[in-house]
Design an enzyme around this catalytic site. Structure first.
Site, PDB file in Angstrom:
ATOM      1  N   MET A   1       1.006  -1.015   0.194  1.00  0.00           N
ATOM      2  CA  MET A   1       0.242  -0.244   0.045  1.00  0.00           C
ATOM      3  C   MET A   1       0.942   1.125   0.055  1.00  0.00           C
ATOM      4  O   MET A   1       1.096   1.852   1.092  1.00  0.00           O
ATOM      5  CB  MET A   1      -0.832   0.082   1.417  1.00  0.00           C
ATOM      6  N   ASP A   2       1.758   1.494  -1.161  1.00  0.00           N
ATOM      7  CA  ASP A   2       2.591   2.478  -1.224  1.00  0.00           C
ATOM      8  C   ASP A   2       2.080   3.713  -1.992  1.00  0.00           C
ATOM      9  O   ASP A   2       1.487   3.723  -3.156  1.00  0.00           O
ATOM     10  CB  ASP A   2       3.757   2.017  -1.784  1.00  0.00           C
ATOM     11  N   GLY A   3       2.528   4.928  -1.528  1.00  0.00           N
ATOM     12  CA  GLY A   3       2.047   6.243  -2.348  1.00  0.00           C
ATOM     13  C   GLY A   3       1.170   7.090  -1.709  1.00  0.00           C
ATOM     14  O   GLY A   3       0.786   7.974  -2.109  1.00  0.00           O
ATOM     15  N   THR A 174       2.312  -0.730  -5.576  1.00  0.00           N
ATOM     16  CA  THR A 174       2.000   0.261  -6.163  1.00  0.00           C
ATOM     17  C   THR A 174       2.911   1.582  -6.171  1.00  0.00           C
ATOM     18  O   THR A 174       3.737   1.640  -5.633  1.00  0.00           O
ATOM     19  CB  THR A 174       0.668   1.071  -5.524  1.00  0.00           C
ATOM     20  N   SER A 175       2.659   2.594  -6.745  1.00  0.00           N
ATOM     21  CA  SER A 175       3.167   3.953  -6.761  1.00  0.00           C
ATOM     22  C   SER A 175       4.603   3.921  -7.514  1.00  0.00           C
ATOM     23  O   SER A 175       5.292   4.997  -7.439  1.00  0.00           O
ATOM     24  CB  SER A 175       3.608   4.474  -5.214  1.00  0.00           C
TER      25      SER A 175
END
Length: 227
Positions: A1-3, A174-175
């Site tokens: 769960m990045d960004g 992600t990101s």
């Protein structure tokens, strides 16, 4: 769960707004996973390295984790969601430690979907602790060194909180970052990887479908030759 923080910064918002938006995305992904028959979902919420972030941000995240667990417990029970928290819980605030134990205990018999949340987690530390536990068994005469197998290590990993925990089929990052960032290092030996430039708060149903479709189109060989 990045960004989350970069999502907020791009909108002129505080990082807290990004984390709140990230939670809404997580809630939607859990809902979709349950609808689509995905049996296990593991999310990296907070790494052991994240403790070095500004205290205000860390304090906000700890409060957010606690509020989310309190507010979601009823939903976990209604929807059959079994929750497992992995990571060094001793570093968490006492009130969060207590709540984690309560949520894990009350949802342990749920069977619809397993949601494993990594908080204060380090893949390297997890493997190190597994080796230490095995070494103690050898020292106590419960296990011979030559009898140690991969299964012994797997049994000592934190993900064994779900005894039937499967090794991840797909890891979505992600990101735009192209690394594992110390996440499920042992378990991800043959995991398929999917990278997207989308920040986690913007990751929606279409993105999830894209990742799953990419996975379905791959031929998994696990080191074997398939003619």
């Amino acid at each position: 769960m990045d960004g989350n923080s970069r999502w907020a910064k791009a909108r002129g918002l505080p990082s807290s707004a990004g984390h709140e938006a990230g939670y809404r995305t997580l809630k939607k992904m859990v809902e979709l996973s349950g609808q689509w028959g995905i049996r296990a979902l593991t999310v990296f919420a907070f790494s052991s390295e994240n403790w070095t972030r500004p205290k205000m941000e860390v304090d906000f995240l700890m409060t957010l984790f606690e509020n989310v667990l309190k507010e979601s417990l009823g939903e976990f029970l209604r929807e059959g969601i079994r929750v497992c928290i992995i990571g060094d819980s001793s570093e968490l605030p006492p009130s969060l430690q207590k709540l984690v134990k309560e949520v894990v205990d009350k949802t342990k018999n749920n069977t619809q979907i397993d949601v494993i949340v990594a908080i204060s987690y380090s893949g390297r530390k997890e493997i190190t602790q597994a080796c230490q536990n095995i070494a103690r068994k050898v020292k106590d005469g419960l296990l011979e060194p030559e009898d140690i197998t991969e299964s012994h290590i797997t049994e000592e990993l934190e993900t064994n909180c779900i005894p039937e925990f499967p090794n991840p089929d797909l890891l979505i990052r992600t990101s735009g970052e192209l690394r594992l960032s110390n996440f499920l290092l042992w378990q991800s030996a043959y995991t398929e990887l999917f990278f997207t430039n989308t920040y986690w708060p913007d990751f929606g149903e279409a993105d999830y479908i894209e990742a799953l479709t990419s996975f379905q189109n791959r031929q998994r060989r696990f080191g074997q030759r398939i003619n």
